[in-house]
Structures are given as C-alpha cells and as structure tokens.
Design a protein around this motif. Sequence first.
Motif, PDB file in Angstrom:
ATOM      1  N   ARG A  89      70.979  35.630  20.328  1.00 13.58           N
ATOM      2  CA  ARG A  89      70.216  35.868  18.999  1.00 13.58           C
ATOM      3  C   ARG A  89      69.778  37.380  18.580  1.00 13.58           C
ATOM      4  N   LEU A  90      69.267  37.303  17.570  1.00 14.70           N
ATOM      5  CA  LEU A  90      68.858  38.740  17.029  1.00 14.70           C
ATOM      6  C   LEU A  90      67.474  38.351  16.662  1.00 14.70           C
ATOM      7  N   GLY A 104      74.734  32.206  15.502  1.00 14.64           N
ATOM      8  CA  GLY A 104      75.520  31.137  14.467  1.00 14.64           C
ATOM      9  C   GLY A 104      74.951  31.006  13.329  1.00 14.64           C
ATOM     10  N   GLN A 105      73.718  31.534  13.031  1.00 16.56           N
ATOM     11  CA  GLN A 105      72.816  31.214  11.792  1.00 16.56           C
ATOM     12  C   GLN A 105      73.009  32.571  10.917  1.00 16.56           C
ATOM     13  N   ASP A 119      70.802  35.300   6.622  1.00 14.87           N
ATOM     14  CA  ASP A 119      71.296  34.028   7.386  1.00 14.87           C
ATOM     15  C   ASP A 119      71.982  33.185   6.383  1.00 14.87           C
ATOM     16  N   ASP A 120      72.470  31.907   6.934  1.00 17.91           N
ATOM     17  CA  ASP A 120      73.271  31.230   6.306  1.00 17.91           C
ATOM     18  C   ASP A 120      72.792  30.672   5.046  1.00 17.91           C
ATOM     19  N   ARG A 212      80.028  36.855  18.972  1.00 18.16           N
ATOM     20  CA  ARG A 212      79.176  35.590  19.552  1.00 18.16           C
ATOM     21  C   ARG A 212      78.716  34.408  18.701  1.00 18.16           C
ATOM     22  N   GLN A 213      79.172  34.520  17.298  1.00 18.55           N
ATOM     23  CA  GLN A 213      78.709  33.586  16.218  1.00 18.55           C
ATOM     24  C   GLN A 213      79.216  32.090  16.599  1.00 18.55           C
ATOM     25  N   GLU A 214      80.285  31.834  17.383  1.00 17.68           N
ATOM     26  CA  GLU A 214      80.642  30.581  17.401  1.00 17.68           C
ATOM     27  C   GLU A 214      80.529  30.056  19.003  1.00 17.68           C
TER      28      GLU A 214
END
Length: 248
Positions: A89-90, A104-105, A119-120, A212-214
């Motif tokens: 996370r961030l 991921g977001q 973000d998404d 790391r997003q996936e």
Amino acid sequence: MTSPDPSREPEPTKPAGTATPQYKDRIYRSPAGIVGGVLVLGIIAWLGIDAVVVGEGRAPWLALATMLFLVPLVFAYTLRPAVFVNDDRLRVRNPLRLVVLPWGQVASLRSGFSNEVVDDSGTTYQLWALPVSVRARSKAARQEARAARAAARAGQGGAGGGRGDGRGGAGVPGGAVGAADLGAGAALAAGGPRRAETDRAMDELRELHERRQEAAGAQGEVTVRWAYEVIAPAVAGAVLLGVLWGMG
C-alpha cells in the motif's frame, strides 16, 4: 528524503499462507518543511509564552488562544506530512487527512506543479510530503548538462590520446582531461540522467506500483480519515479568539 524508520501506525496483516515477508514502511518527508516548521513553532512558543508570563489584562488569554489556533496548523502543514510505502500500500499523511491506497487501487502517480496520486475512481490526492521544487529541477538539469559536457571532453581526450608527444594527448591543446571530468562523465554513464530528489522519489513509487499493482496482498479499498486531532484544537482556538475579540 527517505528514511528506513517504521511508521508508528499498525501494519495491515498479510493474507494467510503468503510467503512474502512483511517489511517496514519506507518513509518520505520534506526536510525543508520539517526545518521550517520547527523554526516557526519555536518563534510562536517564544512569543506566546512571553505574552502569557508578562502580559496584562486580556493579553495572556489572547496569547493562549493564538497558540491554540496556530500550533496545530503549523504542525499539520510542516511536520505532519509524510508518505509511507510498503509492498502492499501507499499511505499518504497530508495536513488534514490520512489516505490509505492499496497498490491495486492506484491508477497513476503524476508530477506537474505538484506530485499527486490518482485512484481508480479518479480521485486525486496531493502528496504534501513530496513538494515539487522548480529550483531543484533546474539544479539537477544544470548538473546533468555539466556531466554531459565532461563526458564529451573525456571522449575527445581519449580519442586524441595517440597524438602529440606520447603523454596521453597532453601535447594537444584541450587533450588533457582532468580526473574530475572523467569522474563526472563516468557518473553520468553509470547513474543515468540526474533528477531532483522528489522526482527520484516519484520514480521509485511508480516502479513499485508497476511491480505490485496485481499482487494479491495489494488489493483492497481506499480509506480516508480526517485528522480530527489537528482540526479540533485549531477550531477551538479560532472560537476562543473570536470570543475574546468580541468581548472587546
């Protein structure tokens, strides 16, 4: 800009069965903001305490109300901002909010007049701990230009090394290349283009996001929490100041 110290807030737990170890957060802060905040807080404390001790009439109460109003705000905008990063996370701690974004977001990390994370859902959050410095960017560009010129002179010196009096081109005007020039050219070749410190930090965040997003452990919901510990005393100080001034 970065620090290996762990954040003080609890880490999220890893999914059961994961083989990836939990690493401490990397912390990004603004050294200039911290130094400026400490100096301003010192001045406020000095003047405020002096007014409380030697002031007469309403002066001590006005000084206390002013400190109650200013200290939280100065702290929030100088010492509080930080960006905490790990594999999952961030976490963005801005003056008045704490935003947690799983990788991921995160849709993108962009730099313009300020550094921001999107973000998404399209919501943009500014990274107060990573301010954009036009001066730092200009300085990095000048250093890169000097290193490029040094590398070019080093190449010319090497090409002319076989001419002249057999002393590595020393007999040819401009053929002698100093050790500093050689070192600068080598540094440019090894380290790539020079970047401002906050720009390098953003490059690191983008690289980690891409990697790391996936990941399964980097999924979840974006959470936002207001910093009531900063807002409440500042509002109380503003109300007290208003009451004191209204009393004449």
